[in-house]
Each structure stands twice: as C-alpha cells, then as structure tokens.
Design a protein around this motif. Structure first.
Motif, PDB file in Angstrom:
ATOM      1  N   ARG A 283      65.190 -32.948  -0.820  1.00 47.42           N
ATOM      2  CA  ARG A 283      65.795 -33.488   0.390  1.00 47.42           C
ATOM      3  C   ARG A 283      66.053 -34.976   0.211  1.00 47.42           C
ATOM      4  O   ARG A 283      65.389 -35.647  -0.564  1.00 47.42           O
TER       5      ARG A 283
ATOM      6  N   ARG B  92      67.080 -37.441   6.290  1.00 47.33           N
ATOM      7  CA  ARG B  92      68.416 -37.109   5.795  1.00 47.33           C
ATOM      8  C   ARG B  92      69.494 -37.962   6.453  1.00 47.33           C
ATOM      9  O   ARG B  92      70.482 -38.325   5.805  1.00 47.33           O
TER      10      ARG B  92
ATOM     11  N   ASP C  72      67.580 -36.136  -3.197  1.00 47.29           N
ATOM     12  CA  ASP C  72      68.476 -34.997  -3.409  1.00 47.29           C
ATOM     13  C   ASP C  72      69.363 -35.188  -4.641  1.00 47.29           C
ATOM     14  O   ASP C  72      70.550 -34.861  -4.619  1.00 47.29           O
TER      15      ASP C  72
END
Length: 404
Positions: free
Chosen positions: A234, A318, A238
């Motif tokens: 994540r 995120r 990522d």
C-alpha cells in the motif's frame, strides 16, 4: 468447552457447527472486502473533493460487487509467453491466503472476569472465531509470507518485463519488512506468553492498560503498522505496482476474473491485516474499560469499531503520502525498522526476566543495562557495516564512471 473439534468427541452437531463457522467466515470476508472497496473509493473521493461511487446501490455501496460481476464476464486473455499453470494459479494463492488469515481472528467471545472467550451457538459453547490453532500467530505470519508468492509468481509467469520487475520488487520488499513485522509480533508473544490469538486476547482482558500496544511499549505497534503497510504494498510502499514506472506492475497482463481476484485479495488483505492489529495490539472484541454502562455493547461491535479506525488509517495513507524511492524503502526496512524492533525485543526480554526473579530491584538494573549495552554494540557494528557497504558501493560507482 472451547472448540468442539478439540474436545475429542466429534459428532454431527460439531461438524455442522464447524461448517457453519467456515461458511460464516467466508461470507464475512467477502462482505468486508466489498465494504472496503466502497469505503476507500468514497473516502478518497471526499478527501479529493469528489463524490465517489454513487450509482450502484444506496450511496454506491455495492460498487465493488458490480465491478466483480463486470470482470467475471470480460474476456480472459493469457500472453503467449506466459507459463499456463503458474499464470492461472497465482491469483488464487493471493486470495486464499487472505481468507485463511481471517479464520484465526477472534471477533466475539466472553472475555470478562472468569470468562473463557467462548460464545453460545445452537446451544454449544465455542470460540468466536473459525479456528484456534495453538500457534495461531505463526499461522498468520506463514499466510502473510505465502501471499507474497502470489505476487511473485504472477510477475514471473506473465512473460513480460514490467510484471517481472514488479515481482522482483515484491520479493525484496517482503524480505525486508517480514523480519521487522515478525519481531514486532514476537514482542507481543513475549508479553502474553502464548502463540494463540485467542490466548493473546485473553491476556489483554481487564481494560485498555492491558492491551498489547501499551504492554509492549507502543514501539512494536508502530513498527508493525509500518511493516504491515509495506507487506500490503500500500502507499507509500506501492512500488510493486508503481503505475508511473511499471504500467501496472505484477498484474499488468491479467484481465477478467483473474484480475478481479488480485483486486479482491488486495482489499481483503487490508481488512485482514487491520483485524490482526486489532487482535494483537488492541484487545480484539474487548471493551476499553469495564463498566456497567458499556457492558451491554457486544464484543463484535467493539471489534468492528476498532477495525474501521485502521481501515481509515490505510485509506488516509493512500490519499496523502507520496511514494518512496526504492532506496528509501530498503534503508527504512534494514537500517531503521529491524534494528529498532530487535533492540526493543531485547529490552522487553530483559525486563520480563528480571521480574521473574525475587531480587528484581538489582537484577532489573543489571539486565536492562546489559541489554541496552548489547543493543548499543550491535547497533554500532551494524552502522559500521552499513557505512562500509555504502563506501564500497560509492567506490564501485566511481570506478565504473572512470572506465566510461
């Protein structure tokens, strides 16, 4: 008392109960994943001043289900250079490991004073989880390690350079952060004295002061949260997908239902890892304190409330954090996370060993001092080795530049 299959007298009622628990766990896992898809897309939309999904169901809540149905009917393509068997197998490895991890997470049970952590289902007492193996923590770590194979094999078997680069990054990233994650969990195991997830929750009964994030000194939880984010690929870790660099990373060549399985596994792993953190560090289904006012709130409500906090944190990461460079990713894992987790584990072990002795006042000082001294020497040697490696690498770069 406890899990029926562990009592030795298995009958059809026990078998039906276990089948029902497995089916319930499977349905809960899928529903939680559908919710996570909607939750992340809706929340990021709000953070970016957008509406997010709104057409599929009330407030767009079944958007994930609609996407799954769409993928199911799309054409399934396989590259000519791909390995037929491994290419098809990789998505199932990623999905099955995520489901299996949820099976050892307790989401309910009577953990009050004198309680044994069981619930009553159809007149039988059983744990509020699918299964409680004696080494449940080791099972979770094993599933976390096996899940990486799905990503690695997908990239290798695709027969394309971008997925291959993604799989190489996945293997290096997993090796770098699996050690730190395991050391953080070892701190909880050391304090609780058991490898069973049910037993760890039992040891945290009695209020928030007994929860894992406080009893281990907070640092193992912070390390676990960062390492878990890296294990899940994540943001800001990522790099396995890295659309700007690798098109889509390991799943570039996947389409149809197999891409949907990777999509499902990604979001299910977020739910699973959040559930593990709730179980290990925040008391699972336990209330933060015992009071007649809140005793009527069932354990699953507390569990879901804590779970939503961690799901929000992952979405927040995120939406706000930029992707790290690959050298920053490796430096954080090897130079910061592993030494810190190992040093903290040594300190906890010294304190626990001192408390087991009657003359703990003097032994506590000696053991903590000795543990810190050993940790300091080890850290100094590690930093010297890292510095020497950096100088060797710089010298090689300068020599290569001179040759050119």
């Amino acid at each position: 008392m406890g899990d029926p299959l562990l009592r030795g007298n298995v009958d059809w009622g026990d078998v039906a109960l276990m089948i029902g628990k497995v089916g319930f766990g499977f349905v809960v896992g899928l529903l939680a994943t559908v919710f996570m898809v909607w939750f992340e897309r809706k929340l990021i939309g709000r953070m970016q001043n957008r509406v997010g999904p709104k057409e599929a169901g009330p407030f767009g809540i079944i958007q994930g289900l609609a996407d799954g149905i769409k993928f199911f009917f799309k054409e399934d393509n396989r590259p000519a250079n791909a390995d037929p068997l491994i290419f098809r197998l990789a998505p199932y490895i990623a999905t099955v490991t995520a489901l299996l991890s949820l099976s050892v997470v307790p989401i309910a049970g009577d953990f009050s004073d004198g309680g044994d952590g069981t619930v009553s289902i159809l007149g039988q007492r059983t744990y509020g989880m699918v299964a409680d193996p004696p080494a449940g923590i080791l099972f979770l770590l094993a599933m976390s390690s096996i899940a990486v194979y799905g990503v690695m094999l997908a990239g290798w078997a695709s027969g394309s350079k971008y997925p291959l680069l993604g799989s190489v990054r996945a293997s290096a990233q997993a090796i770098s952060y699996e050690a730190a994650l395991g050391l953080a969990v070892a701190a909880v195991v050391l304090v609780s004295g058991t490898l069973s997830t049910h037993g760890i929750v039992m040891e945290q009964a009695g209020g928030i002061r007994n929860w894992g994030f406080l009893s281990t000194g907070l640092l193992p939880f912070v390390i676990f949260l960062i390492a878990a984010t890296a294990e899940l690929n994540r943001p800001p870790f990522d790099l396995v997908e890295a659309e700007q660099e690798l098109v889509g990373g390991f799943h570039t060549e996947y389409a149809s239902i197999r891409f949907a399985l990777f999509f499902l596994a990604e979001f299910m792993n977020v739910v699973t890892m959040s559930a593990i953190m709730v179980t290990v560090f925040f008391g699972g289904p336990l209330a933060p304190f015992e009071s007649p006012v809140i005793d009527w709130i069932p354990g699953p409500v507390w569990f879901v409330a804590k779970l939503l906090v961690f799901l929000f944190i992952f979405v927040w990461f995120r939406a706000t954090l930029p992707r790290l460079r690959y050298d920053q990713l490796m430096n954080l894992g090897w130079k910061v996370m592993i030494p810190a987790a190992l040093g903290w584990l040594l300190a906890l072990a010294s304190i626990r060993l001192a408390r087991l002795d009657e003359n703990s006042d003097w032994n506590l000082v000696v053991l903590i001092g000795g543990g810190l001294a050993i940790f300091g020497v080890s850290l100094a040697l590690l930093l010297v080795a890292i510095r020497a490696g950096d100088r060797t690498y710089d010298a090689e770069l300068e020599a290569e530049a001179a040759r050119r």
